[in-house]
Design an enzyme around this catalytic site. Structure first.
Site, short mmCIF file in Angstrom:
data_model
loop_
_atom_site.label_atom_id
_atom_site.label_comp_id
_atom_site.label_asym_id
_atom_site.label_seq_id
_atom_site.Cartn_x
_atom_site.Cartn_y
_atom_site.Cartn_z
N ASP A 14 36.23 7.73 76.03
CA ASP A 14 34.77 7.61 75.85
C ASP A 14 34.23 6.17 75.91
OD1 ASP A 14 35.18 10.28 75.45
OD2 ASP A 14 34.36 10.39 73.44
N ASP A 56 32.54 11.85 77.23
CA ASP A 56 31.82 12.78 76.37
C ASP A 56 30.61 13.25 77.19
OD1 ASP A 56 32.15 13.79 73.71
OD2 ASP A 56 30.46 12.58 72.99
N HIS A 58 27.71 16.03 77.04
CA HIS A 58 27.04 17.14 76.35
C HIS A 58 25.78 17.60 77.08
CE1 HIS A 58 29.68 16.25 73.05
NE2 HIS A 58 29.08 15.13 72.69
N HIS A 62 22.94 20.34 72.56
CA HIS A 62 24.34 20.57 72.15
C HIS A 62 24.45 20.80 70.64
CE1 HIS A 62 28.69 19.48 71.56
NE2 HIS A 62 28.74 20.33 72.56
N HIS A 92 23.48 12.17 72.08
CA HIS A 92 24.25 11.12 72.78
C HIS A 92 24.98 11.73 73.96
CE1 HIS A 92 27.20 13.08 70.17
NE2 HIS A 92 28.11 12.70 71.05
N LYS A 117 34.41 16.30 78.52
CA LYS A 117 34.63 17.15 77.34
C LYS A 117 33.35 17.29 76.55
CE LYS A 117 36.25 13.24 74.57
NZ LYS A 117 35.10 13.19 73.66
N CYS A 162 37.14 10.26 68.30
CA CYS A 162 37.77 10.74 69.54
C CYS A 162 39.13 10.10 69.79
CB CYS A 162 36.81 10.59 70.71
SG CYS A 162 35.39 11.70 70.53
#
Ligand code: VGL
Ligand code: ZN
Length: 219
Positions: A14, A56, A58, A62, A92, A117, A162
Site C-alpha cells: 500500500d 488498497d 475500495h 466501502h 481512502h 485488495k 496492512c
C-alpha cells in the site's frame, strides 16, 4: 544468514498517495519508505528475485468507511456481516482516484505483480494474502508458491495494519518472513498499536532487518 535472491519476493504494501503526507489516511513520514523500497526492489530483481506491490482499492461506499454507516466516525470498531471487529476509516483509496494511485516516486519497473485488495464493497482486506474474513484468498499465496519463492521481505504501509496482517499471513503460510525495518511506517492508532504489532510479529518468528543487512545477505 544468506538469502537466495531467486527464491525471494519483496512485497510492497500500500505505497499509495492516501497513506502518504497530504493523503486521506496519512501515515507520519509515510513517503520516507519509498527510497529504501526502491533500493531493495532494484537490487533484488537485478539478482533474479521478484517484487510485487499491493494497492488498497475500495469502491465508493466501502464497508470500512465510517461515512458508509449512520452516526459512526473513523476509529470506531464495528461488527459487519462478514467481519467481527472491523475498524472504520476515513474514505481512502477509492478506486480510480489520485489517492489510490501508487506513490509517484515508487519505481514500478522492477515490480512484476500488482495485487488489488479491498475491492469487495462488503469486505475489507488488510493482508495481501487473505481478506478480513480471514478466509477469502487474494491468490497471492498461489503465485508465490508456484514460483518457488521461499522468503518474503515486507515493506510499506502501515506497520500496524496492512504490513502486520501481510507479514503474519506470510509467516503462517510457511514462508521465511522478513520485515524491512527502514521501509515500514505505522499509523499508531490506537496508541501503542505499532509497538504491539512489532512485538507480535517478532514473537511469531518474523525477523526485522535494516536495508543494509538485507542487501548484504542477498546472494
Ligand atoms: C490500511 C487502514 C485501512 C493499511 C488500509 O494500508 O494499513 N489501513 N486500509
Ligand atoms: Zn483500506
Amino acid at each position: 544468514m544468506k538469502t537466495d535472491a531467486k527464491k525471494t519476493l519483496l512485497l510492497i504494501i500500500d505505497a499509495q498517495n492516501d497513506f502518504c503526507p497530504g493523503g486521506a489516511l496519512a501515515v507520519n513520514d509515510g513517503d520516507s519508505i519509498i527510497a529504501p523500497i526502491n533500493a531493495l526492489a532494484r537490487a533484488l530483481v537485478m539478482k533474479g528475485g521478484r517484487a510485487a506491490a499491493t494497492q488498497d482499492w475500495h469502491p465508493a461506499g466501502h464497508i470500512s468507511f465510517a461515512s458508509s454507516h449512520k452516526d459512526k466516525s473513523p476509529g470506531i470498531v464495528i461488527d459487519t456481516p462478514l467481519v467481527k471487529g472491523q475498524a472504520l476509516w476515513p474514505d481512502h483509496c477509492v478506486q480510480g482516484t489520485r489517492g489510490a494511485d501508487l506513490y509517484g516516486s515508487l519505481d514500478l519497473k522492477p515490480v512484476s505483480l500488482i495485487i488489488r485488495k479491498g475491492f469487495n464493497i462488503g469486505l475489507d482486506s488488510y493482508s495481501a494474502f487473505f481478506e478480513n474474513d480471514r478466509k477469502t484468498s487474494t491468490g497471492l499465496e498461489g503465485w508465490i508458491k508456484f514460483l518457488g519463492i521461499e522468503t518474503v521481505i515486507v515493506g510499506g504501509l502501515a506497520t500496524d495494519y496492512c504490513v502486520f496482517f501481510s507479514a503474519m499471513d506470510s509467516k503462517n503460510s510457511g514462508l521465511n518472513t522478513i520485515v524491512a525495518s527502514d521501509a515500514v511506517k505505522g499509523v499508531g492508532f490506537p496508541e501503542g498499536s505499532v509497538e504491539a504489532a512489532v512485538s507480535k510479529m517478532e514473537s511469531n518468528g518474523i525477523v526485522f532487518l535494516p536495508n543494509n543487512e538485507i542487501l548484504d545477505n542477498l546472494c
